[in-house]
Design a protein around this motif. Sequence first.
Motif, PDB file in Angstrom:
ATOM      1  N   UNK A 231      -4.929  -2.564   8.781  1.00  0.00           N
ATOM      2  CA  UNK A 231      -5.685  -2.747   7.576  1.00  0.00           C
ATOM      3  C   UNK A 231      -5.494  -1.518   6.571  1.00  0.00           C
ATOM      4  N   UNK A 232      -5.498  -0.240   7.078  1.00  0.00           N
ATOM      5  CA  UNK A 232      -5.577   0.902   6.172  1.00  0.00           C
ATOM      6  C   UNK A 232      -4.259   0.942   5.479  1.00  0.00           C
ATOM      7  N   UNK A 233      -3.289   0.803   6.217  1.00  0.00           N
ATOM      8  CA  UNK A 233      -1.833   0.920   5.794  1.00  0.00           C
ATOM      9  C   UNK A 233      -1.436  -0.124   4.575  1.00  0.00           C
ATOM     10  N   UNK A 234      -1.764  -1.351   5.184  1.00  0.00           N
ATOM     11  CA  UNK A 234      -1.147  -2.370   4.329  1.00  0.00           C
ATOM     12  C   UNK A 234      -2.116  -3.004   3.099  1.00  0.00           C
ATOM     13  N   UNK A 235      -3.395  -2.689   3.307  1.00  0.00           N
ATOM     14  CA  UNK A 235      -4.064  -3.194   2.492  1.00  0.00           C
ATOM     15  C   UNK A 235      -5.322  -2.551   1.899  1.00  0.00           C
ATOM     16  N   UNK A 236      -5.350  -0.952   2.388  1.00  0.00           N
ATOM     17  CA  UNK A 236      -6.354  -0.114   2.039  1.00  0.00           C
ATOM     18  C   UNK A 236      -7.712  -0.503   2.594  1.00  0.00           C
ATOM     19  N   UNK A 237      -7.971  -1.290   3.675  1.00  0.00           N
ATOM     20  CA  UNK A 237      -9.208  -1.860   3.937  1.00  0.00           C
ATOM     21  C   UNK A 237      -9.904  -1.097   5.268  1.00  0.00           C
ATOM     22  N   UNK A 238     -11.187  -0.940   5.190  1.00  0.00           N
ATOM     23  CA  UNK A 238     -11.741  -0.474   6.356  1.00  0.00           C
ATOM     24  C   UNK A 238     -12.137  -1.829   7.281  1.00  0.00           C
ATOM     25  N   UNK A 239     -12.244  -1.598   8.511  1.00  0.00           N
ATOM     26  CA  UNK A 239     -12.698  -2.649   9.449  1.00  0.00           C
ATOM     27  C   UNK A 239     -13.904  -3.140   8.947  1.00  0.00           C
ATOM     28  N   UNK A 240     -14.079  -4.545   8.914  1.00  0.00           N
ATOM     29  CA  UNK A 240     -15.315  -5.208   8.629  1.00  0.00           C
ATOM     30  C   UNK A 240     -15.154  -6.631   8.535  1.00  0.00           C
ATOM     31  N   UNK A 241     -16.201  -7.604   8.242  1.00  0.00           N
ATOM     32  CA  UNK A 241     -16.004  -8.841   8.511  1.00  0.00           C
ATOM     33  C   UNK A 241     -15.054  -9.554   7.652  1.00  0.00           C
ATOM     34  N   UNK A 242     -15.122  -9.004   6.373  1.00  0.00           N
ATOM     35  CA  UNK A 242     -13.996  -9.519   5.308  1.00  0.00           C
ATOM     36  C   UNK A 242     -12.529  -9.038   5.576  1.00  0.00           C
ATOM     37  N   UNK A 243     -12.408  -7.908   6.073  1.00  0.00           N
ATOM     38  CA  UNK A 243     -11.138  -7.279   6.591  1.00  0.00           C
ATOM     39  C   UNK A 243     -10.676  -8.124   7.991  1.00  0.00           C
ATOM     40  N   UNK A 244     -11.403  -8.088   8.743  1.00  0.00           N
ATOM     41  CA  UNK A 244     -11.110  -8.841  10.069  1.00  0.00           C
ATOM     42  C   UNK A 244     -10.642 -10.356   9.749  1.00  0.00           C
ATOM     43  N   UNK A 245     -11.392 -11.041   8.923  1.00  0.00           N
ATOM     44  CA  UNK A 245     -10.819 -12.298   8.931  1.00  0.00           C
ATOM     45  C   UNK A 245      -9.484 -12.201   8.056  1.00  0.00           C
ATOM     46  N   UNK A 246      -9.319 -11.331   7.119  1.00  0.00           N
ATOM     47  CA  UNK A 246      -8.004 -11.406   6.637  1.00  0.00           C
ATOM     48  C   UNK A 246      -6.741 -11.099   7.727  1.00  0.00           C
ATOM     49  N   UNK A 247      -7.236 -10.071   8.493  1.00  0.00           N
ATOM     50  CA  UNK A 247      -6.133  -9.719   9.421  1.00  0.00           C
ATOM     51  C   UNK A 247      -5.985 -11.008  10.419  1.00  0.00           C
ATOM     52  N   UNK A 248      -7.095 -11.780  10.702  1.00  0.00           N
ATOM     53  CA  UNK A 248      -6.990 -12.848  11.744  1.00  0.00           C
ATOM     54  C   UNK A 248      -5.999 -13.965  11.147  1.00  0.00           C
ATOM     55  N   UNK A 249      -6.350 -14.267   9.665  1.00  0.00           N
ATOM     56  CA  UNK A 249      -5.421 -15.050   9.190  1.00  0.00           C
ATOM     57  C   UNK A 249      -4.126 -14.805   8.702  1.00  0.00           C
ATOM     58  N   UNK A 250      -3.711 -13.704   8.466  1.00  0.00           N
ATOM     59  CA  UNK A 250      -2.408 -13.184   8.203  1.00  0.00           C
ATOM     60  C   UNK A 250      -1.715 -13.130   9.561  1.00  0.00           C
TER      61      UNK A 250
END
Length: 271
Positions: A58-77
Amino acid sequence: MKRMSYPKQASPVLQVRTLGQVEVLVAGRPAVWHAHTAEELFFYLLSYPEGKSKAEILETLWGLDPGPVANNRFRVTLFRLRTALQNPEAVQEDHGRYRLHESVLQSADLYSFYRALSEGYHASSEAMRLESFLKAIALYQGDYLPGFSTNWVMQAREEHKTAYVQALLEVALIHYDRSDWKNTAAYLQQALHKDPYLGEHYHQRLMWCLAAAGDRYGAIEHYRRFVKFLREELGDTPMPETQALAEHIKQNQPLLSYPDWHNLNLHGHAA
């Protein structure tokens, strides 16, 4: 009633090219990613076969911290990646780290490149070392993921290029030990063309080998280009011994005994 079991369907053949070109073929057809993030995640995991944690991804590819929105993006990807490869087991999770399945890794030219390098470094004979390093060199058709410019790609690209240059130097060393100055010079030229910032002693050895192979003009031309490179790129001048070698070759004087390559460390400086 006894439930019938069906044989597990094999995943389609996967072919991945990353060195000099970017191509992912699934059963002979280009993979359909549906989103660039899925393609990016695939190549990121390919570059790190040991796997990465979700937080690192999440941090390297999208500059995101773990959280509901980031986790959903990860799951979909992750779903899109597996769907694109038509393989639900393409990415596996183990103790919080996500990595590509071994069969997916083995489909890539990058995997074959490093396997050939490993075989070269562990070979039991000079002939086997040479064969393996030449195989690795042939597999390196160009820099990693051309057209990609994110920070992690640039870093991975430099790492893979360094491994390629080292393979060229290993082959040059084998020819050097055989007193085959022409082939030594050929592989040194390739290595220095790819990375002119290699230690100055490698430039000296190239000059020496070119002269020893009967190409004194080529040796002096390389020296002139090296002087220009130092001046324009580094604001520096050649070491006194490099200048002395160039003058020695210019004067067509007999070459001194060839230098001992084995006394160089990996940075090209005398040990």
